[in-house]
Design an enzyme around this catalytic site. Structure first.
Site, PDB file in Angstrom:
ATOM      1  N   HIS A 148       0.865  -1.182   0.000  1.00 26.14           N
ATOM      2  CA  HIS A 148       0.000   0.000   0.000  1.00 26.14           C
ATOM      3  C   HIS A 148       0.902   1.233   0.000  1.00 26.14           C
ATOM      4  O   HIS A 148       1.999   1.191   0.567  1.00 26.14           O
ATOM      5  CB  HIS A 148      -0.832  -0.061   1.286  1.00 26.14           C
ATOM      6  CG  HIS A 148      -1.929   0.947   1.402  1.00 26.14           C
ATOM      7  ND1 HIS A 148      -1.703   2.255   1.732  1.00 26.14           N
ATOM      8  CD2 HIS A 148      -3.275   0.818   1.264  1.00 26.14           C
ATOM      9  CE1 HIS A 148      -2.853   2.899   1.793  1.00 26.14           C
ATOM     10  NE2 HIS A 148      -3.832   2.055   1.509  1.00 26.14           N
ATOM     11  N   ASP A 225       2.595  -4.751   8.128  1.00 28.94           N
ATOM     12  CA  ASP A 225       1.422  -3.904   7.931  1.00 28.94           C
ATOM     13  C   ASP A 225       0.201  -4.808   8.093  1.00 28.94           C
ATOM     14  O   ASP A 225      -0.114  -5.607   7.205  1.00 28.94           O
ATOM     15  CB  ASP A 225       1.502  -3.282   6.526  1.00 28.94           C
ATOM     16  CG  ASP A 225       0.230  -2.515   6.161  1.00 28.94           C
ATOM     17  OD1 ASP A 225      -0.767  -2.612   6.893  1.00 28.94           O
ATOM     18  OD2 ASP A 225       0.258  -1.834   5.123  1.00 28.94           O
ATOM     19  N   GLN A 228      -4.924  -5.199   6.952  1.00 26.07           N
ATOM     20  CA  GLN A 228      -5.944  -6.135   6.458  1.00 26.07           C
ATOM     21  C   GLN A 228      -5.980  -7.435   7.247  1.00 26.07           C
ATOM     22  O   GLN A 228      -6.830  -8.281   6.989  1.00 26.07           O
ATOM     23  CB  GLN A 228      -5.691  -6.466   4.969  1.00 26.07           C
ATOM     24  CG  GLN A 228      -5.799  -5.283   4.032  1.00 26.07           C
ATOM     25  CD  GLN A 228      -7.200  -4.695   3.955  1.00 26.07           C
ATOM     26  OE1 GLN A 228      -8.197  -5.361   4.270  1.00 26.07           O
ATOM     27  NE2 GLN A 228      -7.293  -3.447   3.553  1.00 26.07           N
ATOM     28  N   LYS A 251     -10.784  -0.528  10.150  1.00 27.31           N
ATOM     29  CA  LYS A 251     -10.937  -1.710   9.293  1.00 27.31           C
ATOM     30  C   LYS A 251     -11.258  -2.957  10.114  1.00 27.31           C
ATOM     31  O   LYS A 251     -11.560  -4.001   9.573  1.00 27.31           O
ATOM     32  CB  LYS A 251      -9.668  -1.936   8.470  1.00 27.31           C
ATOM     33  CG  LYS A 251      -9.441  -0.831   7.444  1.00 27.31           C
ATOM     34  CD  LYS A 251      -8.217  -1.057   6.605  1.00 27.31           C
ATOM     35  CE  LYS A 251      -8.053   0.100   5.632  1.00 27.31           C
ATOM     36  NZ  LYS A 251      -6.851  -0.028   4.798  1.00 27.31           N
ATOM     37  N   CYS A 389      -4.698   2.344  -3.804  1.00 26.42           N
ATOM     38  CA  CYS A 389      -3.450   2.831  -3.163  1.00 26.42           C
ATOM     39  C   CYS A 389      -2.294   1.862  -3.364  1.00 26.42           C
ATOM     40  O   CYS A 389      -1.417   1.746  -2.499  1.00 26.42           O
ATOM     41  CB  CYS A 389      -3.635   3.103  -1.673  1.00 26.42           C
ATOM     42  SG  CYS A 389      -4.780   4.419  -1.316  1.00 26.42           S
TER      43      CYS A 389
HETATM   44  C1  LIG Z   1      -5.868   0.660   4.521  1.00 27.94           C
HETATM   45  C2  LIG Z   1      -4.481   0.224   4.463  1.00 27.94           C
HETATM   46  C3  LIG Z   1      -3.434   1.025   4.906  1.00 27.94           C
HETATM   47  C4  LIG Z   1      -3.675   2.419   5.419  1.00 27.94           C
HETATM   48  O1  LIG Z   1      -4.526   2.408   6.519  1.00 27.94           O
HETATM   49  P1  LIG Z   1      -5.143   3.782   7.087  1.00 27.94           P
HETATM   50  O2  LIG Z   1      -6.204   3.337   8.003  1.00 27.94           O
HETATM   51  O3  LIG Z   1      -5.648   4.550   5.900  1.00 27.94           O
HETATM   52  O4  LIG Z   1      -4.026   4.486   7.781  1.00 27.94           O
HETATM   53  C5  LIG Z   1      -2.167   0.527   4.843  1.00 27.94           C
HETATM   54  N1  LIG Z   1      -1.920  -0.702   4.388  1.00 27.94           N
HETATM   55  C6  LIG Z   1      -2.887  -1.521   3.966  1.00 27.94           C
HETATM   56  C7  LIG Z   1      -2.555  -2.904   3.503  1.00 27.94           C
HETATM   57  C8  LIG Z   1      -4.209  -1.081   3.977  1.00 27.94           C
HETATM   58  O5  LIG Z   1      -5.171  -1.879   3.543  1.00 27.94           O
END
Ligand SMILES: *Cc1c(COP(=O)(O)O)cnc(C)c1O
Length: 431
Positions: A148, A225, A228, A251, A389
């Site tokens: 992302h 990260d 998800q 999320k 993104c």
């Molecule tokens: C949504 C997302 C982000 C960013 O998250 P925010 O809540 O916008 O800070 C980063 N990495 C992944 C894989 C995402 O799906």
């Protein structure tokens, strides 16, 4: 009886799913999971006649989260860590209890390793700024093709500031990390590997535990990260042995504006503060300031108190269920969608990893994803279209974007069939 059993769903592997699941559940004392029942916990789902398949962008909130936040502002509301009065003490207690709930949720060793942030993006920026300040010219950072933008740009900026080198782990056409290439890229100059647990565009579940093990052999730290994964997988940061793990509340069925950075305590101790101001200090004079202990060193200013409490209630909400059963259900939703949509002529799926979360990206030949998105919305199906993104990943596939349907545990098989029907109808209009 759940409406998702093996006989209805064909011959896809159904790991651990059995029709007599209440017996299995007795052992773990969890609330039986049934999508039709839990849907009623999500007021925004009941309000719209909409198949909401944009869960990878943000998930809906259960009533308990909304009530928790409302109740905090209605009956409590005070600043934390500051005053002797009882409302402040109560707010402090709840805020710190929330930190413990987060620590438990990801199995951190203690709550000093839990920093509240605004979300995944801020968590990564914090690490890039603070841990990044410890790097030297020539040090290397590894990311992957499927990251992302939040897990690309902070590292690019860091590399510019510190003359470090950003390297990219390639992926194969199925959308999986090529592990041999990863091993080739690792060397004694690698200081950090920053990698997504689950691709928000492809659904690929990366073998992060194995990657961490390999990275640690050369002395590199690893940031995962988890934007998800926190809501789809059971996270155990000690088992993964990752050095950093970041995720967003919104999320994972919690509020927006709150997120979590987990890091090993010993690393956090070595890292300088990210932002400065109130709360993060121990003492301030014009000649010298000393910093507060963990985790407060990294939480400058008044935090998002209601957000943290709301996030804790979201994590407690999902923890009442058997999470492996939820993961199975979501996998069945994915299989069902794949099966139904693969009947459509000239459809191309992106992300064919064997190990996948419930995210389905696709394109249909000669149709712009945006047009499909608009027509699906008109028929009560919410999907995401565009690059999600992940522009470098779009470049890898040579496409401008995809249609992405991302499923959560409150989605149903009927909704997927609604999407199939709506897609076919849209194509009759477009082609
Ligand atoms: C949504 C997302 C982000 C960013 O998250 P925010 O809540 O916008 O800070 C980063 N990495 C992944 C894989 C995402 O799906």
């Amino acid at each position: 009886m759940p409406n998702w059993n093996r006989t209805q769903l064909g011959d896809q592997p159904v790991l651990g799913l059995s029709i007599d699941y209440p017996i299995a559940l007795d052992k773990s004392m969890k609330t039986p999971f049934d999508a039709e029942i839990i849907r009623k916990d999500f007021p925004a789902i009941s309000l719209h006649n909409l198949a909401y398949f944009d869960n990878a962008a943000t998930a809906h909130k259960p009533q308990v989260v909304i009530d928790t936040i409302r109740s905090f502002y209605t009956t409590e509301n005070a600043n934390v860590h500051r005053a002797v009065h009882h409302l402040s003490q109560q707010a402090t207690f709840k805020y710190e209890e929330s930190r413990k709930i987060v620590a438990d949720f990801i199995n951190a060793a203690n709550e000093r390793e839990i920093i509240f942030t605004r979300g995944t993006t801020e968590g990564i920026n914090l690490v890039a700024f603070s841990y990044g300040s410890l790097l030297e010219a020539g040090d290397e950072i590894l990311i992957s093709t499927m990251e992302h933008h939040s897990n690309i740009v902070p590292w690019q900026m860091l590399c510019e500031r510190k003359n470090c080198v950003l390297k990219v782990i390639p992926i194969n056409p199925q959308g999986e990390i090529i592990e041999e290439k990863f091993e080739e890229l690792l060397n004694e100059k690698t200081r950090l590997v920053a990698i997504t647990h689950i691709s928000n565009t492809l659904g690929t579940i990366n073998p992060v535990k194995r990657l961490v093990e390999k990275a640690h052999k050369t002395g590199a730290k690893v940031l995962i990260d988890g934007a998800q994964s926190a809501q789809h997988l059971c996270i155990d940061v000690r088992d993964l042995d990752c050095d950093f793990f970041v995720f967003s509340g919104h999320k994972a069925f919690g509020p927006t504006g709150i997120g979590v950075l987990y890091a090993k305590e010993a690393i956090l101790e070595k890292m300088p503060p990210y932002q400065t101001g109130g709360e993060m200090i121990e003492s301030v004079s014009f000649s010298k300031t000393t910093f507060n202990s963990l985790p407060f060193k990294f939480e400058a200013g008044t935090p998002h108190i209601a957000g943290a409490i709301g996030l804790a209630s979201a994590l407690q909400y999902i923890s009442q269920f058997d999470r492996t059963q939820i993961a199975e259900y979501e996998k069945q939703l994915l299989y069902h969608a794949e099966r139904k949509l693969s009947e459509i002529e000239n459809i191309r799926f992106f992300g064919q990893s064997k190990n996948k979360a419930s995210i389905l990206s696709f394109n249909i030949k000669n149709v712009h994803p945006y047009d499909l998105g608009v027509l699906l919305d008109k028929q009560g199906v919410a999907v995401r279209t565009g690059h999600h993104c992940t522009e470098p990943l779009m470049d890898f596939f040579g496409i401008p974007g995809t249609v992405r349907a991302s499923f959560a545990f409150y989605n149903t098989f009927e909704e997927i069939e609604k999407m199939e029907f709506a897609l076919k109808k849209s194509l009759r209009l477009l082609l």
